[in-house]
Design an enzyme around this catalytic site. Structure first.
Site, PDB file in Angstrom:
ATOM      1  N   TYR A 138      20.832 -41.193  59.961  1.00  0.00           N
ATOM      2  CA  TYR A 138      21.782 -42.046  60.669  1.00  0.00           C
ATOM      3  C   TYR A 138      21.888 -43.437  60.026  1.00  0.00           C
ATOM      4  O   TYR A 138      22.924 -44.077  60.109  1.00  0.00           O
ATOM      5  CB  TYR A 138      21.343 -42.247  62.128  1.00  0.00           C
ATOM      6  CG  TYR A 138      21.756 -41.160  63.076  1.00  0.00           C
ATOM      7  CD1 TYR A 138      21.320 -39.854  62.920  1.00  0.00           C
ATOM      8  CD2 TYR A 138      22.584 -41.447  64.167  1.00  0.00           C
ATOM      9  CE1 TYR A 138      21.684 -38.866  63.805  1.00  0.00           C
ATOM     10  CE2 TYR A 138      22.957 -40.460  65.066  1.00  0.00           C
ATOM     11  CZ  TYR A 138      22.507 -39.170  64.875  1.00  0.00           C
ATOM     12  OH  TYR A 138      22.882 -38.205  65.769  1.00  0.00           O
ATOM     13  N   LYS A 180      11.428 -30.015  59.279  1.00  0.00           N
ATOM     14  CA  LYS A 180      11.913 -28.993  58.343  1.00  0.00           C
ATOM     15  C   LYS A 180      11.101 -29.177  57.062  1.00  0.00           C
ATOM     16  O   LYS A 180      11.632 -29.405  55.978  1.00  0.00           O
ATOM     17  CB  LYS A 180      13.431 -29.185  58.123  1.00  0.00           C
ATOM     18  CG  LYS A 180      14.110 -28.098  57.310  1.00  0.00           C
ATOM     19  CD  LYS A 180      14.330 -26.801  58.063  1.00  0.00           C
ATOM     20  CE  LYS A 180      14.903 -25.734  57.123  1.00  0.00           C
ATOM     21  NZ  LYS A 180      14.995 -24.400  57.764  1.00  0.00           N
ATOM     22  N   ASP A 213      14.570 -24.910  62.992  1.00  0.00           N
ATOM     23  CA  ASP A 213      15.396 -23.735  63.315  1.00  0.00           C
ATOM     24  C   ASP A 213      14.680 -22.857  64.336  1.00  0.00           C
ATOM     25  O   ASP A 213      15.271 -22.396  65.317  1.00  0.00           O
ATOM     26  CB  ASP A 213      15.800 -22.949  62.050  1.00  0.00           C
ATOM     27  CG  ASP A 213      14.672 -22.769  61.044  1.00  0.00           C
ATOM     28  OD1 ASP A 213      13.585 -23.343  61.237  1.00  0.00           O
ATOM     29  OD2 ASP A 213      14.872 -22.039  60.054  1.00  0.00           O
ATOM     30  N   ASP A 237      18.833 -35.343  68.288  1.00  0.00           N
ATOM     31  CA  ASP A 237      20.196 -35.376  68.827  1.00  0.00           C
ATOM     32  C   ASP A 237      20.651 -33.959  69.164  1.00  0.00           C
ATOM     33  O   ASP A 237      21.119 -33.673  70.273  1.00  0.00           O
ATOM     34  CB  ASP A 237      21.132 -36.016  67.792  1.00  0.00           C
ATOM     35  CG  ASP A 237      22.574 -36.034  68.262  1.00  0.00           C
ATOM     36  OD1 ASP A 237      22.807 -36.368  69.437  1.00  0.00           O
ATOM     37  OD2 ASP A 237      23.469 -35.699  67.457  1.00  0.00           O
ATOM     38  N   ASP A 241      20.953 -31.868  73.193  1.00  0.00           N
ATOM     39  CA  ASP A 241      22.154 -31.253  73.779  1.00  0.00           C
ATOM     40  C   ASP A 241      21.887 -29.780  74.086  1.00  0.00           C
ATOM     41  O   ASP A 241      22.317 -29.248  75.112  1.00  0.00           O
ATOM     42  CB  ASP A 241      23.361 -31.344  72.822  1.00  0.00           C
ATOM     43  CG  ASP A 241      24.246 -32.559  73.079  1.00  0.00           C
ATOM     44  OD1 ASP A 241      23.687 -33.651  73.322  1.00  0.00           O
ATOM     45  OD2 ASP A 241      25.481 -32.414  73.033  1.00  0.00           O
TER      46      ASP A 241
HETATM   47  C1  IPM Z   1      23.791 -39.442  71.406  1.00  0.00           C
HETATM   48  C2  IPM Z   1      25.107 -39.435  70.667  1.00  0.00           C
HETATM   49  C3  IPM Z   1      25.074 -40.441  69.525  1.00  0.00           C
HETATM   50  C4  IPM Z   1      23.993 -40.005  68.545  1.00  0.00           C
HETATM   51  C5  IPM Z   1      26.410 -40.672  68.775  1.00  0.00           C
HETATM   52  C6  IPM Z   1      27.536 -40.951  69.711  1.00  0.00           C
HETATM   53  C7  IPM Z   1      26.263 -41.763  67.761  1.00  0.00           C
HETATM   54  O1  IPM Z   1      25.427 -38.148  70.210  1.00  0.00           O
HETATM   55  O2  IPM Z   1      23.418 -40.497  71.931  1.00  0.00           O
HETATM   56  O3  IPM Z   1      23.149 -38.393  71.492  1.00  0.00           O
HETATM   57  O4  IPM Z   1      24.250 -39.148  67.688  1.00  0.00           O
HETATM   58  O5  IPM Z   1      22.879 -40.538  68.647  1.00  0.00           O
HETATM   59 MN    MN Z   2      24.094 -36.613  70.967  1.00  0.00          MN
END
Ligand code: IPM
Ligand code: MN
Ligand code: NAD
Length: 343
Positions: A138, A180, A213, A237, A241
């Site tokens: 990032y 990884k 993975d 990240d 999710d």
């Molecule tokens: C999160 C989001 C952010 C990230 C983006 C919007 C920059 O996906 O907070 O998880 O990737 O950290």
């Molecule tokens: Mn995110």
């Protein structure tokens, strides 16, 4: 003197979920000195940049920062020279030194059937993703020409040690370090440093190393086996999710981003600005309410007020409240009302 809280509603559903959060905070008996700033796309529209120096300075001087979400199609671009809302978020995390992102994943029994996964798989899951937030791909140097592009992924021993410390301190049973290391050099350093840190400072906590993975697969096949997952920025990240699916919806997952003690933390849902539902009053505000609870606990030391919000959310859902993302028909207003009536 009342604590100073910077509010960053941001874009999309952001303003729709921040407003009811202030009602919940006030209903739990807190009274703060709030100061709202345009952020993300909303800031690009007025100031030409997603994070102004003034907003960053205000956040630095505050006791905590409460953020909803940024981004949206209006500002989507692949041109590296144009501003993006997400740059504001990255600038804020870096500017406040928020290297530790805590993303608790505690599926509520009432919502087991709201998940596409089987109840037997989810049962007993209570895990914490500790995501490194200010390093890795990032923040490495980026290059771009018409035909080539590159993103540098770099980590230092110091960055890895300090996030490992957060993970081991939070662990009750076990730390799973996800990397990884079979391919990526930063992962090989990551694995070495975590191993050494564990041996010297937390030898009694169980440590396992899992390739990312495989971790992605285990997260939806054997999630109850995890306690604390510690991982680098981008893996964290993606895995968080994925883990949201265990709770029934991404609209349920809160987060806290913390730096060194004594500095303001940033509290925000894991989800984004949900442009597909923005403006229609159907956003699930729970992740935002639970992020406010994390602010009370981790940012302001108000444990009982934090627990009151969490249990009001639990009870509203146990009573059958379901927003659209959870398979129901309640809107943001009804969801807020249900939580308020349980406080
Ligand atoms: C999160 C989001 C952010 C990230 C983006 C919007 C920059 O996906 O907070 O998880 O990737 O950290
Ligand atoms: Mn995110
Ligand atoms: P998203 O999380 O915004 O949405 C993904 C899906 O989940 C959508 O269908 C959305 O409607 C749904 N969803 C998300 N939050 C919800 C809620 N509270 N209630 C009900 N449904 C909800 O992810 P995306 O669509 O990939 O990204 C949209 C924008 O948000 C992008 O610009 C992205 O960069 C940004 N984003 C910002 C943050 C942040 O500010 N922290 C985090 C992630 C994504």
């Amino acid at each position: 003197m009342a604590s100073k809280i910077i509010l960053l509603p941001g874009d999309g559903i952001g303003p729709e979920i921040i407003a009811p959060t202030l009602e919940v905070l006030s209903a739990v008996g807190t009274s703060f000195d709030y100061e709202e700033h345009a952020f993300g796309g909303a800031s690009i529209d007025v100031h030409g940049t997603a994070l102004t120096d003034e907003t960053l300075a205000a956040c630095r001087a505050a006791d905590a920062v409460l953020l909803a979400a940024v981004g949206g199609p209006k500002w989507d671009t692949t041109d590296p020279d144009r501003p993006r809302p997400e740059q504001g978020l990255l600038g804020l995390r870096k500017g406040l030194g928020l290297y530790a992102n805590l993303r608790p994943v505690r599926p509520l029994p009432a919502l087991y059937d709201a998940s596409p996964l089987k109840r037997e798989i989810i049962e007993g899951t209570d895990l914490l993703v500790v995501r490194e937030l200010t390093g890795g791909i990032y923040f490495g140097e980026k290059t771009r020409t018409a035909d080539t592009a590159s993103d540098v992924c770099a980590y230092t021993r110091v960055e890895i040690e300090r996030i490992a410390r957060v993970a081991f301190q939070a662990a009750r049973r076990k730390v799973t370090s996800v990397d990884k290391a079979n391919v990526i050099e930063t992962s090989r350093l990551w694995r070495e440093v975590v191993r050494e840190f564990h041996a010297s400072e937390f030898p009694t906590v169980e440590l396992e190393h899992v390739l990312v993975d495989n971790a992605a697969m285990q997260l939806v096949s054997n999630p109850a086996d995890f306690d604390v997952i510690v991982t680098e920025n981008m893996f964290g990240d993606i895995l968080s999710d994925e883990a949201a699916t265990l709770t029934g919806s991404i609209g349920m997952l809160p987060s806290a981003s913390l730096g060194d003690p004594g500095h303001p933390g940033l509290f925000e849902p894991v989800h984004g600005s949900a442009p597909d539902i923005a403006g229609s009053g159907v956003a699930n505000p729970m992740a935002m309410f639970l992020s406010a609870a994390m602010m009370l606990r981790h940012g302001l030391g108000l444990e009982s007020e934090a627990a009151a919000i969490e249990s009001a959310v639990d009870r509203a859902l146990a009573d059958g409240l379901r927003t659209r993302d959870l398979g129901g028909s309640a809107g943001t207003r009804e969801a807020t009302q249900a939580v308020l009536s349980n406080l």
